[in-house]
Every structure is written in C-alpha cells, then in structure tokens.
Scaffold this motif. Structure first.
Motif, PDB file in Angstrom:
ATOM      1  N   LEU A 138       0.834  -1.209   0.000  1.00  0.00           N
ATOM      2  CA  LEU A 138       0.000   0.000   0.000  1.00  0.00           C
ATOM      3  C   LEU A 138       0.865   1.253   0.000  1.00  0.00           C
ATOM      4  O   LEU A 138       0.564   2.232  -0.690  1.00  0.00           O
ATOM      5  CB  LEU A 138      -0.934   0.002   1.207  1.00  0.00           C
ATOM      6  N   ASP A 139       1.946   1.214   0.747  1.00  0.00           N
ATOM      7  CA  ASP A 139       2.855   2.348   0.769  1.00  0.00           C
ATOM      8  C   ASP A 139       3.500   2.545  -0.610  1.00  0.00           C
ATOM      9  O   ASP A 139       3.683   3.680  -1.061  1.00  0.00           O
ATOM     10  CB  ASP A 139       3.941   2.128   1.822  1.00  0.00           C
ATOM     11  N   ALA A 140       3.811   1.442  -1.284  1.00  0.00           N
ATOM     12  CA  ALA A 140       4.397   1.532  -2.622  1.00  0.00           C
ATOM     13  C   ALA A 140       3.429   2.182  -3.598  1.00  0.00           C
ATOM     14  O   ALA A 140       3.839   3.008  -4.432  1.00  0.00           O
ATOM     15  CB  ALA A 140       4.789   0.142  -3.113  1.00  0.00           C
ATOM     16  N   ILE A 141       2.143   1.843  -3.506  1.00  0.00           N
ATOM     17  CA  ILE A 141       1.146   2.432  -4.402  1.00  0.00           C
ATOM     18  C   ILE A 141       1.088   3.937  -4.197  1.00  0.00           C
ATOM     19  O   ILE A 141       1.069   4.715  -5.153  1.00  0.00           O
ATOM     20  CB  ILE A 141      -0.233   1.792  -4.178  1.00  0.00           C
ATOM     21  N   GLU A 142       1.081   4.365  -2.943  1.00  0.00           N
ATOM     22  CA  GLU A 142       1.039   5.803  -2.651  1.00  0.00           C
ATOM     23  C   GLU A 142       2.312   6.495  -3.136  1.00  0.00           C
ATOM     24  O   GLU A 142       2.268   7.606  -3.679  1.00  0.00           O
ATOM     25  CB  GLU A 142       0.868   6.018  -1.150  1.00  0.00           C
ATOM     26  N   THR A 143       3.440   5.823  -2.981  1.00  0.00           N
ATOM     27  CA  THR A 143       4.728   6.408  -3.362  1.00  0.00           C
ATOM     28  C   THR A 143       4.802   6.690  -4.860  1.00  0.00           C
ATOM     29  O   THR A 143       5.314   7.728  -5.283  1.00  0.00           O
ATOM     30  CB  THR A 143       5.883   5.474  -2.943  1.00  0.00           C
ATOM     31  N   VAL A 144       4.293   5.757  -5.682  1.00  0.00           N
ATOM     32  CA  VAL A 144       4.406   5.919  -7.140  1.00  0.00           C
ATOM     33  C   VAL A 144       3.237   6.715  -7.718  1.00  0.00           C
ATOM     34  O   VAL A 144       3.153   6.890  -8.941  1.00  0.00           O
ATOM     35  CB  VAL A 144       4.505   4.552  -7.855  1.00  0.00           C
ATOM     36  N   SER A 145       2.364   7.217  -6.864  1.00  0.00           N
ATOM     37  CA  SER A 145       1.217   8.000  -7.325  1.00  0.00           C
ATOM     38  C   SER A 145       1.646   9.098  -8.289  1.00  0.00           C
ATOM     39  O   SER A 145       2.599   9.824  -8.043  1.00  0.00           O
ATOM     40  CB  SER A 145       0.510   8.626  -6.113  1.00  0.00           C
ATOM     41  N   GLY A 146       0.942   9.200  -9.389  1.00  0.00           N
ATOM     42  CA  GLY A 146       1.255  10.209 -10.388  1.00  0.00           C
ATOM     43  C   GLY A 146       2.187   9.742 -11.480  1.00  0.00           C
ATOM     44  O   GLY A 146       2.345  10.416 -12.493  1.00  0.00           O
TER      45      GLY A 146
END
Length: 293
Positions: free
Chosen positions: A212-220
């Motif tokens: 989940l943290d990875a998804i937020e990190t690559v956002s955009g």
C-alpha cells in the motif's frame, strides 16, 4: 454499476512455449481484452518481421489489443531455466548496449502494431528474490547495478519510443534501483527524457514490504500494472487472491491515486493454462466488484 476498466493478460502465462494464435484465442475466450507480449526470443521472436506480422493477424482474429511489450530480460527461457540476462543498468558498457539493442528491437514491434507501453527492468532482481529465476545472470550479480547506466538506457529508449506513441515504464522489482521510492527519484531527478512512467507490479511491491505504501509512493507516475499474487517470499506469479496480498485496500489505493487504465495480469501457469485462466476470470470478476463498490 460494473467497472468498465480493461483487463489484460501477459503472455508470461505461456512463457515456456512458443507463442501461438491459439494462446491469444484462449486469453480472449476467457473474457480478457488485451495482452502484453513478453519479448523473449524462445517465446516470441521479436527480431522476426514474419513473427510480428503473424502476431498482428492473431491479435485481430482474437479481438485483443496489444497493450504493451515487456522488454527482454534474457536471451532465452527453456525448460524452466533462463539464459544469460540482459541488464539495462549493467556497469559493463558492452553488456548494457546489448540489452539496449534488444529492448529497441522489441520496441520496434510498435512500427507495425500500435501499443501503449514498453515495460523495462532496471538491473536484476536481488539474488533469490525472484525464486532464482535469473540463473543465467550470476556473473552480472557480482557487479552492482549502475544508476548512471540505467539513466543512459532509459533516456535513449524513451527518445526512440516517443515518436512511436509508446511510453517506457520502469517496473517495480526487488532491487535497490527499482524499489518504489527509488524509481520515483530516478524519474524526477535523474532522467532527461520526458514521458517515462512506472509499471506498478503488485507482487514485487508485496515482496518488498508494504504494498500500500508503494502504491502511494508511485502515485502520479503509474503508466501500467502487473497484477499477480504471492506469499511475500518468492515471486510466484499467482492468480490474485491466491497469495497474501490484501486486495480490497490495494484496489482502493489504486483508485485513490487516479489510475484507471488496464489492469494487466502477469500470472504463471499453475496447472494448465486453461485452468489458470478460469481462475483469473473469476479473480477479475471479484476485482471488478471491489472496484465498483
């Protein structure tokens, strides 16, 4: 209302075989709309104009879109064993240029068949991280991946991809160059070429810690996805819901970052390909319900 999101399947499912028309018809028969072709010459000979022409015909017959091509990671995959690895981040100039040449040849499929993305790896997975899949690459493992070599390769690839209407997407894989945060830094601080995105690989992110943290990190930056499951230890490429990824919050997170393009299943054949696709079809239906809720 049901989700209208497109779902696709990577030909990774058939990687141990030569890709055929029947494989694409089988994917289409299970309700999928798109494919990503894995460019390994023993699976699909991307050097052959005849093979590319055949692929174009097979896609039309199956009614499938070519969503993307996975840049070559090895010269061969035979009998469950990989040949020598290709690394776009190799500190050895000759090895890097060989990998870059192979990636460009695979990219040139787009001269005949429209596609959206070329998925590329930066370096090799950590030893053991991918169930020792890259057995041919032990020699390169002795030398660390080079960020500068990766930059040169991806800048060059994207400049060649842009006129073809293709975006290069660097994939989240288990190594220091390709963790989610490292890739974002690479795109924002290192590259000169515009348009490069990230392939959000759910299975690899799960192996590397907090998905989940990875998804937020690559956002955009997410351009495409690889959707598969595992139990957090080895790169098993299971059908979603067969491993330990918590899919409801993962899919919610994908919606929150605004990614609404293809969800591309990069699953392995656990049993027959037909049985695997039946499971994938059910997993897709379950994911659609979660996305619509």
């Amino acid at each position: 209302m049901a989700s209208k999101r497109q779902f696709g399947v990577s030909t990774h499912l058939y990687h141990a075989q030569r890709l055929t028309r029947d494989h694409l018809l089988e994917v289409a028969a299970h309700g999928f709309e798109a494919v990503e072709v894995f460019a390994t010459r023993t699976h699909f000979d991307y050097h052959s104009a005849t093979a590319v022409a055949d692929l174009q015909q097979w896609l039309a017959e199956a009614g499938l879109e070519l969503h993307g091509v996975h840049a070559p990671t090895s010269g061969s995959f035979v009998g469950g064993r990989w040949g020598p690895s290709f690394s776009l981040a190799s500190p050895d100039a000759d090895a890097r240029l060989q990998a870059l040449g192979e990636a460009k040849t695979a990219l040139h499929i787009a001269r005949r068949i429209p596609l959206k993305v070329l998925v590329a790896h930066l370096g090799l997975p950590r030893a053991g991280a991918s169930a020792d899949a890259y057995r041919g690459g032990e020699d390169q493992r002795l030398r660390p991946d080079s960020r500068d070599a990766a930059r040169r390769s991806i800048d060059d690839l994207q400049r060649e991809a842009a006129p073809l209407g293709v975006r290069v997407a660097v994939e989240v894989i288990p190594n220091e160059l390709s963790r989610a945060g490292s890739l974002v830094h690479f795109l924002e601080e290192d590259l000169e070429a515009d348009g490069v995105g990230i392939c959000l690989d759910f299975g690899h992110a799960h192996m590397d810690g907090d998905g989940l943290d990875a998804i937020e990190t690559v956002s955009g930056h997410v351009t495409t996805t690889h959707v598969h499951d595992n139990r957090g230890k080895t790169d098993d490429h299971l059908v979603p819901f067969e491993g330990t990824i918590d899919w409801p919050p993962a899919l919610t997170a994908v919606q929150k970052i605004g990614y609404d393009d293809t969800l591309l299943l990069e699953i392995g054949a656990h049993g027959s390909t037909k049985e695997t696709l039946k499971k994938a079809q059910k997993a897709r239906e379950r994911m659609e319900r979660l996305l619509a809720s």
